[in-house]
Write an enzyme that holds these catalytic residues in place. Structure first.
Site, PDB file in Angstrom:
ATOM      1  N   HIS A 238      69.653 -10.343 -90.149  1.00 57.62           N
ATOM      2  CA  HIS A 238      69.378 -11.189 -91.369  1.00 57.62           C
ATOM      3  C   HIS A 238      70.084 -12.393 -91.202  1.00 57.62           C
ATOM      4  O   HIS A 238      69.501 -13.621 -91.800  1.00 57.62           O
ATOM      5  CB  HIS A 238      69.988 -10.374 -92.573  1.00 57.62           C
ATOM      6  CG  HIS A 238      68.980  -9.469 -93.348  1.00 57.62           C
ATOM      7  ND1 HIS A 238      67.627 -10.026 -93.730  1.00 57.62           N
ATOM      8  CD2 HIS A 238      68.747  -8.426 -93.537  1.00 57.62           C
ATOM      9  CE1 HIS A 238      67.105  -9.025 -94.302  1.00 57.62           C
ATOM     10  NE2 HIS A 238      67.739  -7.949 -94.082  1.00 57.62           N
ATOM     11  N   ARG A 345      49.331  -7.597 -92.824  1.00 57.99           N
ATOM     12  CA  ARG A 345      49.662  -6.293 -92.656  1.00 57.99           C
ATOM     13  C   ARG A 345      50.032  -5.619 -94.125  1.00 57.99           C
ATOM     14  O   ARG A 345      50.795  -6.115 -94.663  1.00 57.99           O
ATOM     15  CB  ARG A 345      50.838  -6.239 -91.725  1.00 57.99           C
ATOM     16  CG  ARG A 345      50.463  -6.720 -90.315  1.00 57.99           C
ATOM     17  CD  ARG A 345      51.891  -6.646 -89.395  1.00 57.99           C
ATOM     18  NE  ARG A 345      51.630  -6.495 -87.977  1.00 57.99           N
ATOM     19  CZ  ARG A 345      51.824  -7.789 -87.416  1.00 57.99           C
ATOM     20  NH1 ARG A 345      52.341  -8.805 -87.797  1.00 57.99           N
ATOM     21  NH2 ARG A 345      51.492  -7.387 -86.121  1.00 57.99           N
ATOM     22  N   ARG A 381      44.116  -6.018 -93.505  1.00 59.78           N
ATOM     23  CA  ARG A 381      44.256  -4.923 -92.778  1.00 59.78           C
ATOM     24  C   ARG A 381      44.795  -3.528 -93.507  1.00 59.78           C
ATOM     25  O   ARG A 381      45.671  -3.567 -94.094  1.00 59.78           O
ATOM     26  CB  ARG A 381      45.097  -4.866 -91.660  1.00 59.78           C
ATOM     27  CG  ARG A 381      44.914  -3.726 -90.683  1.00 59.78           C
ATOM     28  CD  ARG A 381      45.818  -3.764 -89.308  1.00 59.78           C
ATOM     29  NE  ARG A 381      47.217  -3.532 -89.530  1.00 59.78           N
ATOM     30  CZ  ARG A 381      48.168  -3.830 -88.658  1.00 59.78           C
ATOM     31  NH1 ARG A 381      47.843  -4.238 -87.488  1.00 59.78           N
ATOM     32  NH2 ARG A 381      49.333  -3.780 -88.902  1.00 59.78           N
ATOM     33  N   GLU A 486      42.670  -2.536 -80.135  1.00 60.52           N
ATOM     34  CA  GLU A 486      44.265  -2.444 -79.844  1.00 60.52           C
ATOM     35  C   GLU A 486      44.688  -1.166 -79.039  1.00 60.52           C
ATOM     36  O   GLU A 486      45.447  -0.743 -78.754  1.00 60.52           O
ATOM     37  CB  GLU A 486      45.031  -2.381 -80.846  1.00 60.52           C
ATOM     38  CG  GLU A 486      44.754  -1.454 -82.112  1.00 60.52           C
ATOM     39  CD  GLU A 486      45.536  -1.774 -83.611  1.00 60.52           C
ATOM     40  OE1 GLU A 486      46.720  -2.403 -83.242  1.00 60.52           O
ATOM     41  OE2 GLU A 486      45.481  -1.135 -84.304  1.00 60.52           O
ATOM     42  N   ASN A 509      49.453  -6.377 -79.103  1.00 60.92           N
ATOM     43  CA  ASN A 509      50.633  -5.699 -79.101  1.00 60.92           C
ATOM     44  C   ASN A 509      50.590  -4.134 -78.613  1.00 60.92           C
ATOM     45  O   ASN A 509      51.185  -3.554 -77.883  1.00 60.92           O
ATOM     46  CB  ASN A 509      51.341  -5.677 -80.337  1.00 60.92           C
ATOM     47  CG  ASN A 509      51.566  -7.176 -81.021  1.00 60.92           C
ATOM     48  OD1 ASN A 509      51.467  -8.120 -79.850  1.00 60.92           O
ATOM     49  ND2 ASN A 509      52.050  -7.337 -82.024  1.00 60.92           N
ATOM     50  N   ASP A 510      49.524  -3.469 -79.439  1.00 63.82           N
ATOM     51  CA  ASP A 510      49.432  -2.012 -79.228  1.00 63.82           C
ATOM     52  C   ASP A 510      48.402  -1.999 -77.859  1.00 63.82           C
ATOM     53  O   ASP A 510      48.657  -1.159 -77.211  1.00 63.82           O
ATOM     54  CB  ASP A 510      48.759  -1.517 -80.324  1.00 63.82           C
ATOM     55  CG  ASP A 510      49.817  -1.112 -81.351  1.00 63.82           C
ATOM     56  OD1 ASP A 510      50.758  -0.567 -80.997  1.00 63.82           O
ATOM     57  OD2 ASP A 510      49.546  -1.342 -82.649  1.00 63.82           O
ATOM     58  N   ARG A 520      56.255  -0.406 -76.772  1.00 64.61           N
ATOM     59  CA  ARG A 520      56.542  -1.636 -77.367  1.00 64.61           C
ATOM     60  C   ARG A 520      58.038  -1.819 -77.749  1.00 64.61           C
ATOM     61  O   ARG A 520      58.445  -2.945 -77.660  1.00 64.61           O
ATOM     62  CB  ARG A 520      55.469  -2.541 -78.098  1.00 64.61           C
ATOM     63  CG  ARG A 520      55.396  -1.647 -79.536  1.00 64.61           C
ATOM     64  CD  ARG A 520      54.101  -2.059 -80.229  1.00 64.61           C
ATOM     65  NE  ARG A 520      54.502  -3.036 -81.113  1.00 64.61           N
ATOM     66  CZ  ARG A 520      53.590  -3.358 -82.194  1.00 64.61           C
ATOM     67  NH1 ARG A 520      52.212  -2.734 -82.268  1.00 64.61           N
ATOM     68  NH2 ARG A 520      53.612  -4.081 -83.038  1.00 64.61           N
ATOM     69  N   CYS A 557      45.181 -11.567 -82.613  1.00 64.73           N
ATOM     70  CA  CYS A 557      46.344 -11.523 -83.565  1.00 64.73           C
ATOM     71  C   CYS A 557      47.404 -10.638 -83.083  1.00 64.73           C
ATOM     72  O   CYS A 557      48.349 -10.628 -84.180  1.00 64.73           O
ATOM     73  CB  CYS A 557      45.825 -10.918 -84.959  1.00 64.73           C
ATOM     74  SG  CYS A 557      45.370  -9.152 -84.794  1.00 64.73           S
TER      75      CYS A 557
END
Ligand code: PEP
Ligand code: MG
Length: 630
Positions: A238, A345, A381, A486, A509-510, A520, A557
């Site tokens: 953070h 997401r 999504r 993906e 990514n996937d 990942r 994406c």
């Protein structure tokens, strides 16, 4: 030796207009610290770059005196008094946080958006939280002093959080740190230990500390502080997020920093490169000044880009969209000049709650996003529960799920939704209810088989019919239903899946994870995680070509889309829509505007002839230097 701050030159920072700030004249109450192991000569310390920008100024160390809170037991007769002490500390902590919150108004909007939810989370933890319930119980049943009880309970909760198998390790660490942070505040209040004072930091100084908490970061005035460097901390905490939001050039995790610096030492900090030069010589200082000026120029240039179109030099338009994880990011999306949301997401709706969000709650959330985005496209999504993500309502059996021994290969994404169709129905219904408010599309995660898309579409149409029967007004054409590509299975069956889908979004990514069998989020194998691996690129190419043959929209994406250096290759492969972290958009736009599509296509052909990952990296990183033509 320059340990007197009056000898240090004025502070400079590359944030906003270039400016030479006068250092404050007030003396700090603490004398300058002469640290052990300090060298008088120039010293370069490397850390984690967390917030870009250059700062040149005198160091100001603010290491906090630790609270003296030795483990302490109490007698049974003291329980009540101890509970009261804890209540008082809670009340005081609430007051302090209230003051901090009131101060937010003076911070930049971006910082306010980052800080407000965090401070709210702290305040919540001072309510009927598990931390306080547990601490009170420990006072009573284990006969512990309040500070010991708070410390033990916070550590127990933090350990539980960290034991979670969620692959978002950074997120888990952040949550554990939040609990520790509030325990730290309570402990300081219980032991009457003063908090770090940031009041005396002279203007233009570079703040140096062993560690900075998010609450400390909230107290920083970005118009006064040139930069921040700490011994501890990482890129995803953070504190780092806030320093970025405040726009203060910062480098965290600089091992040995506070040992090596003395208040007033001149420092050149590069928040983009992650370097801190202590007591720079004339050459390093000159380099710092040049970098400072270059950064300011670059900033101004990127800001101007906001209003310019993402068009290649030969007139090809490229759509640059944003990925959105939480609605709080909406203002950032507008600031970045995104042309819509390419990936919303929806996991945020399901997190940190013990029940499932109903159709109504989801409807409101989607309406908020659509209203904010006007007529810009928004791709929502549906839930991508990874089987190990922290969604209590799902993992606690309200919707029984079983992640299996290998969650990434188990009941994840669309698989879960087809197994629990009521989840998918509620989500489809909520999206359909607000569909007329904007320009919405729906995206299905983790697909491997065309039959899954078919089944989802049947549910979708059934839900639409039901809503119509109920008198809900729906757009004449239902929002499009797209598929995330993906998995290698989806990529290689893309021609068949394309017949069932309205659009593709390639989740690199996937796709890289499943293609290369590399988790990942697993540090031990991260050296093998490579979206530029020819296997990944070939799968992408297959899927893109399947879509283009049918003139079906296809976007990227995954994180790849936000890396400007990969843009020539992606455009060359036929991609015209990229969706990324909003902050990446200006640099990607800058790259797009420098490219010629013909060059990109030739370059992509050359890259795709290669089968050696190393060679591909060389080509991609060398684009524009002529190396790609060699
Ligand atoms: C991806 O896998 O590339 C993607 C965009 O989805 P997520 O990162 O949410 O899994
Ligand atoms: Mg994914």
């Amino acid at each position: 030796m320059k340990n007197d701050k009056t000898e240090a030159p004025a502070g400079l920072s590359a944030r906003g207009p270039e400016r030479e700030a006068e250092r404050g004249t007030e003396r700090s109450p603490e004398p300058p610290r002469r640290a052990t192991g300090r060298k008088a000569r120039e010293q370069v310390i490397r850390g984690i770059p967390v917030s870009p920008g250059i700062a040149i100024g005198p160091a100001y160390d603010t290491t906090e005196v630790p609270a003296e809170a030795p483990r302490r037991g109490i007698d049974a007769a003291e329980v009540e008094a101890e509970r009261q002490r804890l209540n008082d500390a809670v009340a005081l902590s609430r007051k302090q946080l209230g003051k901090l919150r009131a101060r937010l108004g003076v911070l930049p909007e971006e910082a306010q958006e980052e800080l407000a939810p965090l401070l709210d989370a702290y305040v919540l933890m001072l309510g009927n939280s598990r931390l306080l319930r547990g601490a009170r119980k420990r006072i009573e049943s284990e006969l512990l002093a309040a500070e010991t009880a708070v410390g033990d309970e916070a550590e127990a909760i933090a350990a539980l959080i960290l034991a979670n198998r969620d692959d978002d390790r950074a997120g888990l660490k952040r949550r554990a740190d939040e609990v520790r942070e509030i325990a730290r505040r309570l402990t300081r209040n219980l032991t009457a230990t003063p908090f770090r004072s940031l009041k005396g930091v002279p203007e233009g100084a570079i703040l140096v500390a062993e560690e900075l908490t998010p609450a400390d970061a909230a107290l920083l005035d970005p118009s006064r502080i040139a930069g921040v460097a700490t011994d501890e901390g990482g890129a995803d905490g953070h504190t780092a997020i806030m320093l970025r939001a405040l726009g203060i050039p910062s480098v965290l995790g600089c091992a040995g920093l506070t040992e090596s610096v003395v208040r007033g030492d001149q420092v050149v900090l590069d928040g983009g490169a992650g370097t801190v030069v202590l007591r720079p010589g004339e050459k390093a200082l000159e380099k710092g000044r040049e970098a400072l000026a270059a950064f300011a120029r670059e900033r101004a240039k990127l800001a101007k880009l906001r209003r310019l179109p993402a068009v290649t030099t030969d007139g090809e338009e490229v759509e640059l969209q944003a990925n959105l994880e939480i609605p709080a990011e909406l203002p950032l999306i507008a600031q970045a000049g995104a042309q819509g949301i390419g990936l919303l997401r929806t996991e945020f709706l399901f997190m940190n709650r013990e029940d499932l969000p109903d159709e109504e709650a989801q409807t409101q959330a989607y309406a908020q996003v659509l209203e904010a985005m006007g007529s810009d496209p928004v791709t929502i999504r549906v839930l991508d529960w990874g089987g190990e993500k922290d969604m209590e309502a799902l993992s606690q059996g309200i919707a029984p799920t079983h992640a299996g021994p290998n969650p990434a290969l188990g009941l994840r994404g669309l698989r879960l939704l087809l197994k629990r169709p009521e989840l998918l129905e509620a989500q489809f219904a909520a999206i359909l209810r607000v569909a007329e408010k904007g320009n919405v599309r729906i995206l299905l995660p983790l697909v491997t088989n065309p039959s899954e898309v078919k089944e989802a579409r049947e549910i979708y149409e059934r839900v639409a019919k039901r809503l119509k029967r109920k008198g809900v007004h729906l757009p004449e054409r239902l929002p499009e239903l797209g598929v995330m590509i993906e998995t290698p299975g989806a990529a290689l069956a893309a021609d068949a899946i394309a017949l069932e889908a309205d659009f593709f979004a390639i989740g690199t990514n996937d796709l890289a994870m499943y293609t290369l069998a590399v988790d990942r989020a697993e540090a031990e194998v991260s050296h093998l995680y490579d979206p530029l691996h020819p296997a990944v690129l070939r799968l992408m190419q297959f899927a893109i070509e399947a879509a283009l043959r049918l003139r079906m929209p296809v976007s990227v994406c995954g994180e790849m889309a936000g890396n400007p250096r990969l843009v020539p290759l992606l455009l060359g492969l036929g991609i015209r829509t990229l969706s990324m972290n909003a902050s990446a958009i200006p640099r990607v736009k800058q790259m797009v505007r420098s490219l010629d599509i013909g060059d990109c296509a030739r370059f992509a052909r050359r890259v795709m002839e290669q089968s050696d990952p190393q060679r591909i990296h060389e080509l991609v990183m060398g684009f524009g230097t002529g190396a790609e033509k060699a």
